[in-house]
Design a protein around this motif. Structure first.
Motif, PDB file in Angstrom:
ATOM      1  N   ILE A   1     -15.298  -2.243   8.465  1.00 17.94           N
ATOM      2  CA  ILE A   1     -14.401  -1.160   8.032  1.00 17.94           C
ATOM      3  C   ILE A   1     -12.972  -1.685   7.901  1.00 17.94           C
ATOM      4  O   ILE A   1     -12.280  -1.424   6.911  1.00 17.94           O
ATOM      5  N   LYS A   2     -12.538  -2.452   8.894  1.00 17.83           N
ATOM      6  CA  LYS A   2     -11.200  -3.046   8.866  1.00 17.83           C
ATOM      7  C   LYS A   2     -11.026  -3.935   7.648  1.00 17.83           C
ATOM      8  O   LYS A   2      -9.990  -3.870   6.944  1.00 17.83           O
ATOM      9  N   GLN A   3     -11.999  -4.770   7.355  1.00 14.23           N
ATOM     10  CA  GLN A   3     -11.904  -5.687   6.213  1.00 14.23           C
ATOM     11  C   GLN A   3     -11.938  -4.927   4.887  1.00 14.23           C
ATOM     12  O   GLN A   3     -11.339  -5.365   3.906  1.00 14.23           O
ATOM     13  N   THR A   4     -12.622  -3.800   4.853  1.00 11.30           N
ATOM     14  CA  THR A   4     -12.658  -2.986   3.632  1.00 11.30           C
ATOM     15  C   THR A   4     -11.279  -2.430   3.309  1.00 11.30           C
ATOM     16  O   THR A   4     -10.839  -2.462   2.158  1.00 11.30           O
ATOM     17  N   TYR A   5     -10.588  -1.919   4.314  1.00  9.43           N
ATOM     18  CA  TYR A   5      -9.220  -1.432   4.085  1.00  9.43           C
ATOM     19  C   TYR A   5      -8.303  -2.568   3.631  1.00  9.43           C
ATOM     20  O   TYR A   5      -7.443  -2.388   2.754  1.00  9.43           O
ATOM     21  N   LYS A   6      -8.486  -3.730   4.222  1.00  7.07           N
ATOM     22  CA  LYS A   6      -7.675  -4.885   3.817  1.00  7.07           C
ATOM     23  C   LYS A   6      -7.980  -5.280   2.378  1.00  7.07           C
ATOM     24  O   LYS A   6      -7.076  -5.622   1.602  1.00  7.07           O
ATOM     25  N   LEU A   7      -9.247  -5.216   1.996  1.00  9.02           N
ATOM     26  CA  LEU A   7      -9.639  -5.536   0.628  1.00  9.02           C
ATOM     27  C   LEU A   7      -8.967  -4.595  -0.372  1.00  9.02           C
ATOM     28  O   LEU A   7      -8.470  -5.036  -1.419  1.00  9.02           O
TER      29      LEU A   7
END
Length: 296
Positions: free
Chosen positions: A81-87
């Protein structure tokens, strides 16, 4: 449609890299056999900033899909989830469709893969089925028997069935297809669940022969909030063609009204239907508006 350009970045196995620089192995088990699992997720530009709608539910379902088809899933949902927001931030996307995909390493045998990769990409995508009410046909294709493949898993190979049904519908001049199950009951659209309205109640097919969609669950939750009676039961083609109104729902589809099925035109005006109420309420929900602004 162009899904990426020279500046697009995706997430692959813990790293962000240019989409143009990534490759897929042509000996991969996923490419040859459709042995992969995926999710479709939407992000919305709300007054609280960019929000990924029901991110945890989607990534938990991705994990569950992998487990159901015996694919290793070593990743932490919170981190994904964290990496998705960063993406989304890296690609400057606020309203976006997000596609996580878990796929297997080279393996030409028909045994479960032992090594998997995860990719997450995103792009701007409008209303998947457009903004007009849909002309739908009953497909000659059926949904797979649930004893042949786990219907609650989003398995890539299962969507060949969806491609065939939609292609057939469009070749006949319709906007979308509706598939029956092996017992000739209403199942779902190629990429969406269905609800029908009759005498002030909503009905939808039960779990078992359908993908139990996250948007479907959200619609059921909204019905409880709005005091709309919702009944899960097996529905026949006759039930459908004697209904007052109907709509599709899904992450890509959101809420899409249906004008007709084959020769049958739904008699209730869309703006007066429960589907239209759900459509307005759902939009308010994903945009995190405090007041739903609906009239029941």
């Amino acid at each position: 449609m162009q899904y990426f350009n020279s500046n697009t970045v995706l997430y692959l196995n813990g790293k962000f890299q240019k989409a143009n620089n990534t490759t897929a192995d042509i000996y991969g088990q996923s490419l040859h056999y459709g042995y992969a699992v995926f999710e479709g997720i939407r992000a919305y530009n709300t007054h609280n900033g960019t929000r990924v709608f029901k991110a945890r539910q989607h990534f938990e379902r991705l994990k569950r899909s992998a487990e159901l088809v015996h694919m290793p899933f070593p990743w932490d949902v919170n981190d994904l989830i964290k990496q998705t927001y960063k993406l989304l931030e890296i690609n400057n996307l606020k309203n976006a469709y997000i596609r996580p995909l878990v796929y297997c390493a080279p393996n030409m045998s028909l045994v479960a893969g032992t090594k998997t990769s995860i990719m997450i990409c995103a792009w701007e995508w409008g209303a998947y089925l457009g903004h007009e009410q849909l002309k739908v046909c009953i497909s000659s294709y059926e949904r797979p028997n649930p004893k042949s493949t786990p219907m609650e898993a989003k398995v890539s190979g299962n969507y060949v069935n969806s491609i065939l049904a939609t292609t057939e519908a469009k070749s006949k001049g319709f906007d979308e297809a509706l598939l029956l199950d092996m017992n000739q009951n209403i199942a779902e659209a190629p990429g969406a669940n269905i609800f029908i309205e009759k005498n002030g109640r909503l009905y939808t097919p039960p779990k078992g022969h359908i993908l139990p969609g996250i948007t479907r669950a959200t619609v059921i939750e909204l019905c409880h909030i709005l005091d709309i009676e919702i009944i899960e039961k097996h529905l026949t083609e006759r039930d459908l063609k004697h209904a007052d109104s109907a709509f599709f729902c899904g992450t890509a589809t959101e809420i899409a009204g249906i004008a007709s099925v084959d020769e049958y035109k739904f008699p209730l005006r869309w703006t007066d239907s429960l589907g239209a109420t759900i459509q307005r309420t759902y939009k308010s929900l994903v945009l995190e508006k405090q007041n739903y602004e609906v009239i029941i």
